[in-house]
Design a protein around this motif. Sequence first.
Motif, mmCIF file in Angstrom:
data_model
loop_
_atom_site.group_PDB
_atom_site.id
_atom_site.type_symbol
_atom_site.label_atom_id
_atom_site.label_comp_id
_atom_site.label_asym_id
_atom_site.label_seq_id
_atom_site.Cartn_x
_atom_site.Cartn_y
_atom_site.Cartn_z
ATOM 1 N N TYR A 109 -44.805 -8.179 -7.048
ATOM 2 C CA TYR A 109 -43.623 -7.534 -7.625
ATOM 3 C C TYR A 109 -43.710 -7.466 -9.157
ATOM 4 O O TYR A 109 -42.759 -7.076 -9.823
ATOM 5 C CB TYR A 109 -42.348 -8.294 -7.220
ATOM 6 N N THR A 140 -41.468 -18.106 -22.190
ATOM 7 C CA THR A 140 -41.877 -17.391 -21.007
ATOM 8 C C THR A 140 -43.131 -16.591 -21.308
ATOM 9 O O THR A 140 -43.790 -16.788 -22.328
ATOM 10 C CB THR A 140 -40.705 -16.525 -20.482
ATOM 11 N N GLY A 141 -43.486 -15.669 -20.415
ATOM 12 C CA GLY A 141 -44.685 -14.873 -20.642
ATOM 13 C C GLY A 141 -44.706 -13.682 -19.691
ATOM 14 O O GLY A 141 -43.662 -13.274 -19.206
ATOM 15 N N GLY A 142 -45.827 -13.245 -19.282
ATOM 16 C CA GLY A 142 -47.091 -13.888 -19.016
ATOM 17 C C GLY A 142 -46.861 -15.324 -18.514
ATOM 18 O O GLY A 142 -45.760 -15.683 -18.140
ATOM 19 N N GLU A 143 -47.915 -16.081 -18.514
ATOM 20 C CA GLU A 143 -47.766 -17.476 -18.105
ATOM 21 C C GLU A 143 -47.844 -18.357 -19.356
ATOM 22 O O GLU A 143 -48.923 -18.518 -19.933
ATOM 23 C CB GLU A 143 -48.850 -17.828 -17.068
ATOM 24 N N THR A 174 -40.011 -21.019 -18.358
ATOM 25 C CA THR A 174 -40.240 -20.412 -17.043
ATOM 26 C C THR A 174 -41.741 -20.335 -16.823
ATOM 27 O O THR A 174 -42.476 -19.844 -17.684
ATOM 28 C CB THR A 174 -39.639 -18.990 -16.983
ATOM 29 N N THR A 175 -42.182 -20.829 -15.674
ATOM 30 C CA THR A 175 -43.622 -20.928 -15.419
ATOM 31 C C THR A 175 -43.909 -20.690 -13.942
ATOM 32 O O THR A 175 -43.032 -20.910 -13.103
ATOM 33 C CB THR A 175 -44.143 -22.338 -15.811
ATOM 34 N N ASN A 176 -45.147 -20.299 -13.630
ATOM 35 C CA ASN A 176 -45.516 -20.234 -12.218
ATOM 36 C C ASN A 176 -45.898 -21.615 -11.684
ATOM 37 O O ASN A 176 -46.181 -21.764 -10.496
ATOM 38 C CB ASN A 176 -46.632 -19.210 -11.971
ATOM 39 N N SER A 225 -41.449 -20.375 -10.702
ATOM 40 C CA SER A 225 -41.425 -19.234 -9.792
ATOM 41 C C SER A 225 -42.173 -19.595 -8.517
ATOM 42 O O SER A 225 -43.290 -20.116 -8.568
ATOM 43 C CB SER A 225 -42.095 -18.024 -10.442
ATOM 44 N N ASN A 238 -37.338 -20.081 -8.846
ATOM 45 C CA ASN A 238 -36.977 -18.651 -8.747
ATOM 46 C C ASN A 238 -37.782 -17.975 -7.663
ATOM 47 O O ASN A 238 -39.016 -18.045 -7.678
ATOM 48 C CB ASN A 238 -37.322 -17.929 -10.063
ATOM 49 N N VAL A 279 -38.324 -14.201 -6.053
ATOM 50 C CA VAL A 279 -38.034 -12.759 -6.007
ATOM 51 C C VAL A 279 -38.223 -12.309 -4.561
ATOM 52 O O VAL A 279 -39.300 -12.484 -3.992
ATOM 53 C CB VAL A 279 -38.978 -11.957 -6.932
ATOM 54 N N MET A 310 -36.448 -6.012 -9.250
ATOM 55 C CA MET A 310 -36.060 -4.962 -10.213
ATOM 56 C C MET A 310 -37.250 -4.032 -10.476
ATOM 57 O O MET A 310 -38.407 -4.462 -10.372
ATOM 58 C CB MET A 310 -35.645 -5.601 -11.548
ATOM 59 N N MET A 356 -42.488 -6.163 -16.681
ATOM 60 C CA MET A 356 -41.991 -7.532 -16.883
ATOM 61 C C MET A 356 -42.999 -8.457 -17.554
ATOM 62 O O MET A 356 -42.663 -9.209 -18.463
ATOM 63 C CB MET A 356 -41.573 -8.101 -15.530
#
Length: 329
Positions: free
Chosen positions: A28, A64-67, A97-99, A121, A161, A163, A193, A324
Amino acid sequence: MPLTDKFGRPITDLRLSITDRCNYKCVYCRTGNEGALYGDLPFEDYLRMARVLVGLGIQKVRLTGGEPLLRKGVVEFVQELEKLNPQNSDPLDLALTTNGHLLADLAQPLKDAGLNRVTVSMDAVDPDRFARITRVPGGYEHMLAGIRAARRAGLWPLKVNCVLMRGFNEDQIIPFGMFAREEGVIVRFIEFMPLEEDRTWSPTTVVTLDEILARMSEYRPLVEIPHARSETARRYRFDDGIGEIGIIAPVSHPFCGHCSRIRITSDGKIRTCLFSVWDHDLYGQMQRGASDEELAEFIRGVVMKKEARHHIGEPDFVPASRTMVHIGG
Ligand code: SAM
């Protein structure tokens, strides 16, 4: 005078992207074909931008990013951000915010450096499905270890998070309800989105707030928790008090009227809305030798141009000028 846009919305929340590189290729978000398009800046430049913005009334900074954890030196950067003093004299609220892929080893150092909160995420409660969505094999265990390390380090509240995208993970709603209860994390579902590189979005791919609520209620009844006006998520707890979920519904229930956010991209451009069709070159001002006062004046002018709302799903919708991963979610 606090930073306010022409609709009277106070701008208190900065999303700062420190790279547009990412080690995941979520369906996404990224096509998987492109890495960094715009590149990144030395931390001292981001620090100056953050200092000027905090001087103007920013109270929360989310990296945030990217990572963001791909950037070497992120812990030291958090240490420097932590020293900034917001106007209201409360400590700066620092979030990330990170994976989660690299979080297991970094959670405690980040907490020690002054990070308050983390959002990870996670789009499936199942290793195979997770790999299908992220398009990276073997990531699930790293991400889960990251979540658990963040909890141990006291990075709290800990949010996850997810999606939801029809055809990929809408069957994960109830498993995530169970995960929230078992792991003691707040799971937030985000409506998909049109900000992805693959351009696969259509209204039918969006799993809406109403659908999520209906599905989750088949598992256990939910009770709504009052939320702050500027909060993006509607919040719910399960009827027995164990487990919280949130739903961020920018498509079916837009919250633009209460938006308190401004974004800086990894190459130092200000974006006043995720769906902006232009950006404002803050770094360019710095390169031209602007003083802090001149940067503050520039930012005030940009904030006045903040869009009233997005137009997702409307006939006049124009796609954002960046996806994004190159904005910073
Ligand atoms: N790499 C980090 C991560 O994975 O959380 C930070 C950057 S990522 C772009 C930030 C957030 O944006 C993630 O929670 C991700 O799920 C969300 N996101 C990305 N593309 C999206 C889309 N098209 N619609 C809704 N959310 C999206």
